[in-house]
Design an enzyme around this catalytic site. Sequence first.
Site, PDB file in Angstrom:
ATOM      1  N   VAL A 153     -10.825 -16.306 -12.195  1.00 28.82           N
ATOM      2  CA  VAL A 153     -10.697 -14.848 -12.077  1.00 28.82           C
ATOM      3  C   VAL A 153     -11.480 -14.521 -13.641  1.00 28.82           C
ATOM      4  CG1 VAL A 153      -9.079 -12.690 -12.502  1.00 28.82           C
ATOM      5  CG2 VAL A 153      -8.603 -14.607 -10.933  1.00 28.82           C
ATOM      6  N   GLU A 161       2.982 -38.977 -28.057  1.00 31.43           N
ATOM      7  CA  GLU A 161       2.884 -39.652 -26.750  1.00 31.43           C
ATOM      8  C   GLU A 161       1.592 -40.477 -26.677  1.00 31.43           C
ATOM      9  OE1 GLU A 161       6.404 -37.419 -24.316  1.00 31.43           O
ATOM     10  OE2 GLU A 161       4.487 -36.902 -23.998  1.00 31.43           O
ATOM     11  N   GLY A 166      -2.984 -18.306 -11.576  1.00 35.04           N
ATOM     12  CA  GLY A 166      -2.446 -19.752 -12.258  1.00 35.04           C
ATOM     13  C   GLY A 166      -1.544 -20.514 -11.264  1.00 35.04           C
TER      14      GLY A 166
END
Lengths: 435, 435
Positions: B83, B174, B15
Amino acid sequence: MNIPSSPYKRIVIIGGGFAGISIAKKLRNKKYQVVLLDKHNYHTFQPLLYQVATGGLEPDSIAYPIRKVIQEYDNFYFRLADVKEIDAKQNLILSDIGDLHYDYLIIATGTKTNYFGNKEIERNSMSMKTIPQSLNLRSYILENFEQALLADDEIERENLMNFVLVGGGPTGVELAGALAEMKKAILPKDYPDLNIDKMQINLIQSGDRILNTMTEKSSEASEKFLKSLGVSIYKNVRVTGYDGHVVTTNGNLSFNTSTVIWTAGVQGKLISGLNKDAIFERIDRIKVDEFNKVKGYENIFAIGDIAIMETEKYPQGHPQMAQVAIQQGVLLAENLIKLRKNEPLKPFEYNDKGSMATIGRNKAVVDLPKYHFNGVFAWFVWMFVHLISLIGFKNKAVVFLNWVYNYIRFDREARLIIRPYKRKAMQQSFTTDEI
Amino acid sequence: MNIPSSPYKRIVIIGGGFAGISIAKKLRNKKYQVVLLDKHNYHTFQPLLYQVATGGLEPDSIAYPIRKVIQEYDNFYFRLADVKEIDAKQNLILSDIGDLHYDYLIIATGTKTNYFGNKEIERNSMSMKTIPQSLNLRSYILENFEQALLADDEIERENLMNFVLVGGGPTGVELAGALAEMKKAILPKDYPDLNIDKMQINLIQSGDRILNTMTEKSSEASEKFLKSLGVSIYKNVRVTGYDGHVVTTNGNLSFNTSTVIWTAGVQGKLISGLNKDAIFERIDRIKVDEFNKVKGYENIFAIGDIAIMETEKYPQGHPQMAQVAIQQGVLLAENLIKLRKNEPLKPFEYNDKGSMATIGRNKAVVDLPKYHFNGVFAWFVWMFVHLISLIGFKNKAVVFLNWVYNYIRFDREARLIIRPYKRKAMQQSFTTDEI
C-alpha cells in the site's frame, strides 16, 4: 588459500554432493590431507528438492552443513570456493579465493540444467537443481495464483494457472504429481475466489514413455497415477521454444502459459582447463576409465554425475543417480588408499540397487533388481529409503514429522513466498545454475 | 483490486502481524467484508527471528501462511499488496496492485528499524525485522568466519570475528546470547583452524541498563548471564557512526569490526496521506485515541506497534509488544461490531501479562505482574510461552523438536548460507526494511 602444509599428499575434492561427501567420509584420517571445496556451505539432498518447491518441506531439512560432516576429521579442510580453472601442468586449481596445489584432484561438481543451446527457453523457463532455485520456484508458483486473482481477463488468468513441465524423468514426474496434489487439496482452500479447476498441469516427454530409465511396468503405472491426478501427459513431443507466453513444439501442439519448468536434461558443471579429449561434448561430462581417472591424466579423477565411464554393461555410461555417485566416491577413496600403499586398484562395478519415484499420496513406483511394484507399499518404501538416506538425525525427524502431518492433514504448510523477487529478475536468476 | 462488492461494509486491514491477524480472526463472519493486505503472504513470529539468524530454527517454522489463517472465512479476502498511499477524502487506498475503497481502514503495519537519520550507519549495518533479513544475517555471520579463514593478517581476521550489537533491548540481548552460545559450542568445532577465542561479542546500550523496559532485577540478571557467556556490555554509550570498518561512539570507545547489528530503535512503517497532526514525528507512530481511532479521522484506526495511545498510565504510549498489538486487535474487532449495532464503544485498557527475555541455555528472565524470576525455570517458562504462541500445530511441533535437539546436542544445525549474496549487495538489502 591458507591451507597449512602437511607431510601427507594433498587430495582436493571439488563439490560436496553425494559423490564428494561419500569420498570425503571415507578419506577421514587416512594419511592424506584433504581439502573439500564447494560453492555452498551445505550438502543438498537433491531427490527432495521438488518437495521444497511445492511447499511440502523446509529447505533446511533437506540440507546439511558440510562443516558438520567433517567436524573432528584431522587434516581435513573445507573452503567455500568457486573453482574457475584447473592448471593440470602445474597441479593447481584457480578459484575466487586463490590458488591451491593438489597431488590428487577429484572433480565431483555434478550437473546443471541443460537447455541444449536454446537461449530463449533458458531465459524464460525455470529449473530446479539447487535449494535457492527450489525456493524461487516455490515463490513463482504461488505468485502465479496471487497474480491470477488480479487478472482482468480469463485468458490471462488461465495462462497463470497453466503449468508446463518439460521432461518426463523423475524430477518432472514428481513435480507434476506434487502440483496435482496442491491443486486438489490446498489451492481451492487458499484461493476460494479462483476457479482452481482451470489449473492445468501438462507434462511433456520427448520419448515414448515417462520415467524411461525405469522398467516399462513402472512407466505405465506412473502414467496411470499421474492421469488419475489430472495431469495431462504428452509423449513423443519435443519442445522447440518458449518466449515467456507460448510454448511451441515440433508438432501441432502449443501451450499458452506463464510457467515452464524445464527438467528435460542435464549437463556437467565443467571447470575449464581439461583437454578436449577428456570431455564428452554436448552433455559436458568428463570421460573416465574404470578407476574414475580422467582420460589423459594421471592424478585427476571425476566421480558422480559429471563422470562418464563407458563399460560393456553400460556403453553410454552409468545412470546419473545418487547411488552411482556414492559408490564411485567410496571406491575411489579405497583406491587412493591402495595407491599410497602401492597396491593394485580395484575397477568400478556398479551395484544396481534399483530405482524409484513417487507420484503422490500412496502412489509410487519401485524397481528393485528382481521385483517391480507400485502403489501404497511402494510409496512407503520410497519414504523409508529417502528418510534413512537423509544426513543427520534432526533432518530425518523433521522430515518425518512433516510427512506425517502432511499425510494426515492433506496439507503442505511451507508455502511462504520467501524470495519475492520481481518476476523478471527471478526468471533470470533461474536460468543460471550458479545460484 | 478485483474484490467483489458486498451488502456489508468493507474493512481494509493493512498488515498481517500480531495486530492484523488478531483483528482478522475476530472479524470472521461478522457481517463485514474484510480485506487483509500484506507485502508478504505469511505472518512472521518476530520474537524468534533471532533464532533463525543464529541457526537455531528454520524460517518456515516461525512463519505461517496468511491464507491458511483465513481459510474458510466468508467474505474475507487476502491480497499480496504494497500500500503506497491513503486517500482519506475518497476513502481509498492506493497500492501496487490497484486502488481499493474502504468503509473502515485499519493500519497495522508495525515498525521498521530506526537509524535516527544516520545514513552511514543505515548503509553499513544490519538489522533483523523480517525473515529475509534474518536469513541474510545468518549468511553474513557465517560468511564472516569463512572469510576469516582466508584473511592474511591477524587484524583483519579479528575484525571479521568481532560482533558489535547496538541496542540493549530484547533483540540485542537475545542475539548476543545466541552468538555467545555459537561461540562456545559450535564455531570451535566448525572452524578448528580458527582461534575462536578471539571472537568478540560487544553489546552497546545507550541507557544505564539493558532490557530497560523490564524490572531492574531482570536487567541485572540478564547482564550477569551475558557476562558469564563472555559478552562485553557497554552502558551509557551512544554509537555515533560506522563506516563499515570502525564504530565510533560519543565517548573514547571505538570498535574495529566488520559487523554491526543495529537493534537500537524502531519507527512506524508509515503510509503517506495522513494529516501531519496524526503523526508522532521522529518515531513515525500514529496518534490514536482510546478506541485506536486515528486523530482527526472518523473511520481510520491504527493498532499495534505503529499506534501511539497516550494514556494516564502510559503517558508515552504502551510498550511496543505483541501482547499490546493482540489486545488492541481483539478490542477493535469487538468495537467495530458494536459500531455496526450502534452500541457504545469500549476504551482500550492494556492487561499487562508481563514480559520476558531469554539469554541462553537455562538462562532467561521473566517479569510477571507480581513475580520476577530468572534462571532455569524462567527459561522453561519462556520456551513454553513462545511455543504455545506459535500459530499452527506443525510449527509448534517442529520448533519443539528443534529445541529439544539443540538442547541435548548443544547444536544449531540450520547454519546454511542460503542467501549467499556478495557482501556489499547484502549490506544494501539489509538497510531497506522493504524486503
